[in-house]
Enzyme design. Structure first.
Site, short mmCIF file in Angstrom:
data_model
loop_
_atom_site.label_atom_id
_atom_site.label_comp_id
_atom_site.label_asym_id
_atom_site.label_seq_id
_atom_site.Cartn_x
_atom_site.Cartn_y
_atom_site.Cartn_z
N SER A 160 0.84 -1.20 0.00
CA SER A 160 0.00 0.00 0.00
C SER A 160 0.86 1.24 0.00
CB SER A 160 -0.89 0.01 1.24
OG SER A 160 -1.56 1.24 1.31
N HIS B 211 -1.42 -1.05 -4.13
CA HIS B 211 -2.66 -0.62 -3.48
C HIS B 211 -2.58 0.88 -3.20
CE1 HIS B 211 -6.28 -1.59 -1.08
NE2 HIS B 211 -5.85 -0.70 -0.21
N ASP C 124 -4.58 4.05 -1.39
CA ASP C 124 -5.65 4.50 -0.51
C ASP C 124 -6.09 5.91 -0.89
OD1 ASP C 124 -5.73 2.21 1.07
OD2 ASP C 124 -4.22 2.97 2.47
N MET D 90 -8.43 8.86 0.31
CA MET D 90 -9.15 9.24 1.53
C MET D 90 -9.52 10.72 1.49
SD MET D 90 -7.03 6.99 4.35
CE MET D 90 -5.32 7.36 3.94
N HIS E 258 -8.37 1.88 -3.59
CA HIS E 258 -9.31 1.69 -2.47
C HIS E 258 -9.95 3.03 -2.14
CE1 HIS E 258 -9.62 0.45 2.11
NE2 HIS E 258 -10.77 0.74 1.57
N MET F 74 -11.83 5.41 -0.16
CA MET F 74 -12.38 5.70 1.16
C MET F 74 -12.90 7.13 1.15
SD MET F 74 -9.61 3.86 3.66
CE MET F 74 -8.21 3.78 2.54
N MET G 44 -11.72 -5.40 5.57
CA MET G 44 -10.85 -4.59 6.42
C MET G 44 -10.57 -5.35 7.71
SD MET G 44 -10.19 -1.94 4.63
CE MET G 44 -9.14 -1.21 5.92
N GLY H 282 -8.64 4.18 7.70
CA GLY H 282 -8.28 5.58 7.94
C GLY H 282 -7.76 5.89 9.33
N GLY I 84 -5.03 5.18 12.61
CA GLY I 84 -3.64 4.78 12.78
C GLY I 84 -3.44 3.84 13.97
N ASP J 173 -6.86 -6.14 4.35
CA ASP J 173 -6.12 -4.88 4.51
C ASP J 173 -6.19 -4.45 5.97
OD1 ASP J 173 -4.96 -2.37 4.29
OD2 ASP J 173 -6.56 -1.51 3.07
#
Lengths: 221, 221, 221, 221, 221, 221
Positions: F9, F34, F36, F38, F67, F69, F138, F143, F145, F174
């Site tokens: 990712s 991958h 992300d 967001m 992906h 989001m 998921m 999103g 941490g 993921d």
């Protein structure tokens, strides 16, 4: 002064009688057909989308004057232009991308308007005048029913008139326009007159009355 | 089995020809007039609000079957009922107050429907069956154009049919319903058939075709 | 079976009489103080924020059972915990981050609940059971007034009871809980009982009635 | 000059002591009870809805001065008026229907205010002055805690004072108003003074101090 | 006059070549690194969040000039400061809490900017000048591609220049800044120049051209 | 069983070292990249838009596995496909038009995925299986941490595996995938493995470890 024009608002007509009403409007040479697009979010009513614009366009040559009362109009400008809108007016209060909206309309060769709700001042026009073909001054609250003409908007018409000076920019008024209020808006400086409820209570007669008051010549067909 | 009914969708008709189309529908005894309410936010199209419902109601006795494709329909249920809606259907995906919406419709004496978009399972019906008069199963994506009938929805019709057992609940289908797809939905268990584009390409003829396929008796006027 | 508890809802009390009502609740050993947090968006009412939680906490040792009826509760979980919430319940319908919300509550050492509105099935609990301390089953529509207890929710109580098996998870009911409905919810498997309007029409008496029906022992102070 | 008035803000009072605080305010003849309505979206706090207004109204004759810090206040004006609000103030930044909101308040016979957040200029008042009974100038950021009075708002008070000339329009200030800041706002032209935190640290004493500074006569009961 | 500065915009650089581009910028002594934060909602593009700011900060000492093009920036100011932002600029159109946003930035010891989209007038700066370190005047529409410099923004630069008088406030311009447009913005009063697409077509050369035109001295390393 | 694939990712890599990291990934034959996307609204982070996809595409032949989001992904699918996305995955929780989103992706000849956040059950897949090429499960909250792998998701992998039977559908995982968790996800039925933080702490070594554990053959270049 800019050419004076009459723009009956199709939302005021009985949707089941549109064919007949369109015919009367054409025979009486109205200048524009005003179409209210409402999404139930920017205003408290829902009405008419691009599919309806497309259908209207198929039936009439009267230019379509589309008044976008929707949130984030930037999502739909392209589809309304593709459907046949000739003028598209955007509410200053409905978008954080006002300049961008106008740019998109102009890039596609259509006329662009900015609409000012009753509480909105013309201040927002200052840096975008070069993109504006029309300023639409609401003389009632958009999307609400049973309202009376706001005389407090007359100074706004005058203020906008002052701002546009000799630029090619029309001033349109919308909201409880009838024989009386049309006259005072004309004096104040407006040159395009939207009228819905008033006209369609007796379409032919009231178009004639307004045309006479506004001194719009009956063209021959 | 519940009575089989045909519900032409007014959004498929030319808005300028509504008077004529309404007349044909009445003469051919369609059971319901389906009205798509779209806000440009829940779906990518805008069309028809309560004012249009009111105008349609004034012109016809065909019960109005209102399909709410808007965000937060709870804001507008009252105004649509006041305007003349006979059935109001709410998308499961459009509200966090689904039960409340149905309750409001039922309290006002109207019929309440729940609509399932293609990806939605009937699971959401389990605890509200007592308030549901109709389940509307979308066989295309709501608010989109140029789509083909989704055969993958047939098992959903059967699943809902199974869930409602002998309760007085109608199953309506909406989306690319024509002579071919109506028949297979009927077999699967649907009993109300919305059809827009197909019907209005040749209104009288296609109503007759569908009525024949669906075995709906032509009543005498 | 889990300990049976009574949780009067402070929203049902007269805000001007809170001191007195708090005193009665303490003297009568209610187990939890239920606090409805409403934002006028997720539900059609506004009430109580973290500042009010903080003030209540200062005055009472009754654990605060906070029912978040707000959009995007993830924005406010921290501030409600800091203010003194002991239990925080999140509506499944109010967030796309349900698991994250529960995690935040648990990480701060508080109890986490999931609330199911009337139309919501318990399906959503399946993959988050390890984080859930309580399931709150609404027996009326959240945020609405003048409603009657929904008997159709009894099977949901039983279904949830079945799902949680022998895990340490409470089942709370909220909505028109009185002497009659409390009893049937108890039979169905609920063990925490929220009651607002009913209790505060005659606080001491009705707490006693509910405690008796629910077989909650009067502890000595 | 307009009558000088003191408006303690109930959000600054301990919610559990409201009965007592209300009594002190009544005995000390405060002019208005300021109620902050917050939705956690327009501002970062949640507090008080129409149900609380209704409860307060039942207990006191002090007019209720309701400050709407919520998104789209047009959704809730009716319910707040029905609950007993005497003045309703709308943030210019919270609605695209400012004029409509004021109209609804006025049509129901209540007083209408417009609130200006710190960054907002009074420009927005120009075309709605005929509907405004009060301009509320925020002297801190709405909905935030631990702030100091913004001296930079004093020229705004003067500017609004200038705009309203001899119209019957009150100027209210809200935000860290204490003995010192009240005095300078008074000099600048404000005549209604909201005070929360300061007053309720020692209610009777601080009301008296402010009344003295503001030269508000202690009326006899 | 304020110090003239060049601020290459990292969004204009190839993300895969950042190391090399950073090196060239450092060797050529650019003054600021402009970072566009876009959320696909306030503008029609998505790019860069606080995690990217943190990574950039780790690699360079060039101060980070963060341009927040997101809805409700108040949600993210803290995380961007923690990640290493040195200047944070907030769009006037993106928040109803503009003053609050600036306050938060200043309280954390960073520089605060206000951004004006093309249609926005500088009127909004009047009551917040004491918190503003920089005014960013967009010379194209934020978040859109393929645009030409708007000459109609030059009077806005002059108007802002006039407003700030001798205060320590920078005027930054952003949008199609190249050798030609930089010069005319400099004449109009701007002193910080964002440039993306132009610079990164030939980084070293174009930085030098702009520095020369803007009369920025090449410092020795 | 479907081909096992490794999908590093890019959000886990240092943005300033992308060129080098890309090279290592290519030399080590990772199967997918991958990405992300967001928006700071659907999740609490902002990162990467279609412009970054376009830049990555220019530099690598590794297929891009995007992906989404973001809220309302239907707004951006076209632009991500035009930019070079090979797989686009849509969160079930992010749209009321899930089926429509998949349809748009498939119509453009790309692979379509559905993402399930931790609390989401696979129920939503039942009526759209014919459009799904991949299910992304998921194993942490999207999103957020500093999270640990959720073992409670293993039964979900098995449930999805069961649902897809012998259809050509991949199962991607993921969230905190490392040598330990990759192995147990593989056993449970996953065949595509996203890994960000773990891989990029020592890219070459950790890719090799994962490839070995997952039994992915090292292809020759």
């Amino acid at each position: 002064m800019r050419k004076v024009q009459l723009a009956p608002s199709v939302f005021g007509a009985d949707i089941v009688n549109l064919k007949e009403e369109l015919k009367i409007m054409e025979q009486n040479n109205v200048d524009l057909l005003h179409v209210d697009v409402m999404d139930g979010a920017f205003v408290n009513r829902i009405a008419f989308g691009s599919d309806h614009i497309r259908m209207l366009k198929k039936h009439t040559n009267i230019p379509l004057d589309v008044h976008m009362m929707i949130e984030r109009p930037e999502r739909y400008i392209d589809s309304f232009i593709d459907a046949g809108a000739d003028i598209i007016s955007i509410h200053q209060e409905s978008t954080v991308m006002l300049e961008h909206c106008l740019q998109v309309i102009k890039n596609k060769g259509r006329l662009a308007g900015v609409v000012l709700s009753p509480a909105t001042t013309p201040e927002c026009l200052r840096y975008i005048m070069n993109l504006v073909d029309m300023v639409l001054i609401m003389t009632v609250n958009p999307g609400e029913g049973k309202q009376t003409f706001m005389k407090s908007m007359l100074p706004k018409i005058r203020e906008v008139k002052e701002m546009i000076q000799d630029k090619n920019i029309d001033i349109e008024v919308d909201g409880s326009i009838d024989e009386e209020t049309a006259a005072i808006c004309l004096s104040a400086g407006a040159n395009i007159f939207v009228s819905g409820g008033y006209i369609f209570t007796d379409t032919e007669k009231n178009i004639s009355i307004l045309q006479k008051i506004l001194n719009i010549p009956k063209k021959h067909i």
